[in-house]
Each structure stands twice: as structure tokens, then as C-alpha cells.
Enzyme design. Structure first.
Site, short mmCIF file in Angstrom:
data_model
loop_
_atom_site.label_atom_id
_atom_site.label_comp_id
_atom_site.label_asym_id
_atom_site.label_seq_id
_atom_site.Cartn_x
_atom_site.Cartn_y
_atom_site.Cartn_z
N HIS A 152 -35.31 -24.92 41.82
CA HIS A 152 -35.90 -23.72 42.42
C HIS A 152 -34.76 -22.85 42.91
O HIS A 152 -33.93 -23.29 43.72
CB HIS A 152 -36.83 -24.07 43.58
N CYS A 153 -34.71 -21.61 42.44
CA CYS A 153 -33.59 -20.72 42.77
C CYS A 153 -34.03 -19.67 43.78
O CYS A 153 -34.89 -18.83 43.46
CB CYS A 153 -33.07 -20.05 41.50
N PRO A 154 -33.48 -19.68 44.99
CA PRO A 154 -33.86 -18.67 45.98
C PRO A 154 -33.44 -17.26 45.61
O PRO A 154 -34.04 -16.29 46.06
CB PRO A 154 -33.15 -19.15 47.25
N ASN A 157 -36.25 -16.20 43.60
CA ASN A 157 -37.53 -16.56 44.22
C ASN A 157 -38.50 -17.11 43.19
O ASN A 157 -39.67 -16.71 43.13
CB ASN A 157 -38.14 -15.34 44.94
#
Length: 306
Positions: A152-154, A157
């Protein structure tokens, strides 16, 4: 329920802060390069045209791939991986884990599954109430099971997985190209604040992106996800960190597809459906109906579900 709903809405809103930050930096870099540097600083018209043309090509490809990475919805398991109504009721009523596993095994016999938990059990998500396909994992941030989940890449998002992994690689590629291009100081440029700060920011981003870009290129060459790099997948016949590796060229094709003319475009060309994957197994899985193909170039047995 109301406080929980409000908290969840706040979390979703705050999750967009890194994306907004990147968007603001990109907008400022566009102004600094196009207006402050090219229009106000470079005297030669020919040089302006050359710099602006190359800049806009890299800028468009960067924004396109970034947009696709952000707004491509993660692929999730299909209905066939859900328990039928009767089996679901039995599973929920049953308290003994071994009996629950028997129920899952019965349903899983018709599914293209090769991987197991570390204890050799069927991988089941109690949150989503689905049997997890191979390489599928539950993302707590997205609150869903994601096919071929990488991470999951912030900064986007979004969860990076089967549906957008190619877009993520291209996003890193064009980010690096974009930063490298604007970090090169054109000749005869004057030291304006925006221009100098632009070069500094581009150089810092370039250094950070380069390491991430190199790492993911290595993962593509090995046909591994970030999760699989840290925790090797478990097959019925044991742990195998190279279980999904088919050789360098085929590993690349798994992500980018067979047609090389589309490799550099952020359009979906990845092979497969995200539910099942070719596996490199020394011993063919006796419990899974397969179609065996022997590769004379690698000397490995490649198995595909029928």
C-alpha cells in the site's frame, strides 16, 4: 456507529495529504521550469522550444502514469472464491479450526490454488470472507483483499497490485526521468530563487526515487512482489522464494505484456487474470488439476491451471 463513521471519513481525507503534497510540488515545478527558467531566463528561442518540448513529453507521461496508479481500483477476488451459502454457514458455526479447514479444502478443490499459509492451511480472509487466490493479501488500509498485492503506497493513496503494478513502475520511471531532466541546469541560466530551489528539490527526489526504482526493477526480474521478497510464498510442497519465477524475459512479460510497443505506455497489458499464475515447480502438485509444459530453455516444469 456514528463516531466510527466520522473517524473513517477523517482517515480517508487525511490519506490524500501525501497525494496533494506531490501535486503541489509538481505544479510548482511546472511553474518554476516553464515560466521562471524557460520563458524568463533562457534567451535563445531555439533552446526554449527544445527544453519545453522535452519537458512537456516527460511531464505528460509522468502525470499520466501517476494518475493511473492513483485511480486504478485494486483488483479483488471474484465470487468463485467466496464460500457457498451452506459451506459459509457451516464454517461460521464451527468452532474447531481443523473442521473449518476441512470445509475450506472441500471448496478449494475446484479453485486454482497452489499456495498455503506457513502451517500448510488454506488461506482464508475472515474480514472479506473469501478464500485468497495465490499472491492475494488483505490490505488493512484499503480494507479489502487485493490480487497480487505488492504494497500500500501512501504517495498514491492506493494499493499497488495486479491491476496497477505496471502503472506504478512507469510512475517511478517517468518520475526519475522528470527529476533528472529538470535537475540538469541549462547553460547560461541565471541564479533565480525558483530555479535554484527547483534543481535542489529535483536532485533530492531523484536520489530517493532511484533506490525505489532499482528495487522494483529487481522484483520484476524475479517475478516477486514486495511481500514475497520479505516472506517467501509457501506451496504445498514447501517454501519457494522463486516459485513464480519463469525466467527473466517471461517475468518481465508477466508485468508488461508480450507487445513491447505498449511497455512504456500506462495502459494495462499485464498477463493473466490475477487469480492464477504460472508456477515454476520441481514437483508437479498432485492435488491440483494442471496442464504441464516443460521448458527446455530453463529445464523447469511450468504448470498452468486448466
Amino acid at each position: 456507529m456514528a463516531p466510527t463513521h466520522v473517524l473513517r471519513c477523517c482517515q480517508r481525507g487525511l490519506a490524500w495529504i501525501p497525494v496533494i503534497f506531490i501535486a503541489l510540488v509538481v505544479c510548482w515545478s511546472y511553474y518554476a521550469y516553464v515560466v521562471e527558467l524557460c520563458l524568463f531566463t533562457i534567451p535563445s528561442t531555439i533552446e526554449k522550444v527544445i527544453y519545453l518540448t522535452v519537458f512537456h513529453v516527460s511531464f505528460i507521461m509522468f502525470v499520466w502514469s501517476y494518475w493511473k496508479t492513483i485511480f486504478t481500483r485494486p483488483a479483488t477476488p471474484s465470487k468463485e472464491f467466496c464460500l457457498p451459502k451452506s459451506e459459509k454457514e457451516q464454517y461460521e458455526k464451527e468452532q474447531r479450526p481443523e473442521t473449518q479447514q476441512e470445509i475450506l479444502k472441500k471448496v478449494a478443490t475446484s479453485l486454482p490454488l497452489y499456495t498455503r499459509t506457513g502451517a500448510g492451511a488454506i488461506r482464508y480472509c475472515d474480514r472479506c470472507q473469501v478464500i485468497k487466490p495465490d499472491r492475494c493479501h488483505h490490505c488493512s488500509a484499503c480494507d479489502m483483499c487485493v490480487l497480487k498485492m505488492d504494497h500500500h503506497c501512501p504517495w498514491v493513496n492506493n494499493c499497488v497490485g495486479f491491476s496497477n503494478y505496471k502503472f506504478f513502475i512507469l510512475f517511478l520511471t517517468y518520475s526519475l526521468v522528470y527529476c533528472l531532466f529538470i535537475a540538469n541546469d541549462p547553460p547560461e541560466s541565471h541564479a533565480k530563487f525558483h530555479v535554484l530551489f527547483l534543481f535542489f528539490v529535483a536532485a533530492m527526489f531523484c536520489i530517493s526515487i532511484l533506490s525505489l526504482f532499482t528495487y522494483h526493477l529487481w522484483l520484476v526480474g524475479k517475478n516477486r512482489s514486495t511481500i514475497e521478497a520479505f516472506r517467501a510464498p509457501v506451496f504445498r510442497n514447501g517454501l519457494d522464494k522463486n516459485g513464480f519465477s519463469l525466467g527473466f524475459s517471461k517475468n518481465i512479460a508477466q508485468v508488461f505484456g508480450d507487445q513491447k510497443k505498449y511497455w512504456l505506455l500506462p495502459v494495462f497489458t499485464s498477463q493473466g487474470d490475477g487469480f492464477s499464475f504460472p508456477t515454476r515447480l520441481v514437483t508437479i502438485d498432485p492435488e491440483q488439476p494442471t496442464e504441464s509444459i516443460f521448458s527446455f530453455t530453463t529445464g523447469w516444469a511450468l504448470t498452468k491451471t486448466t
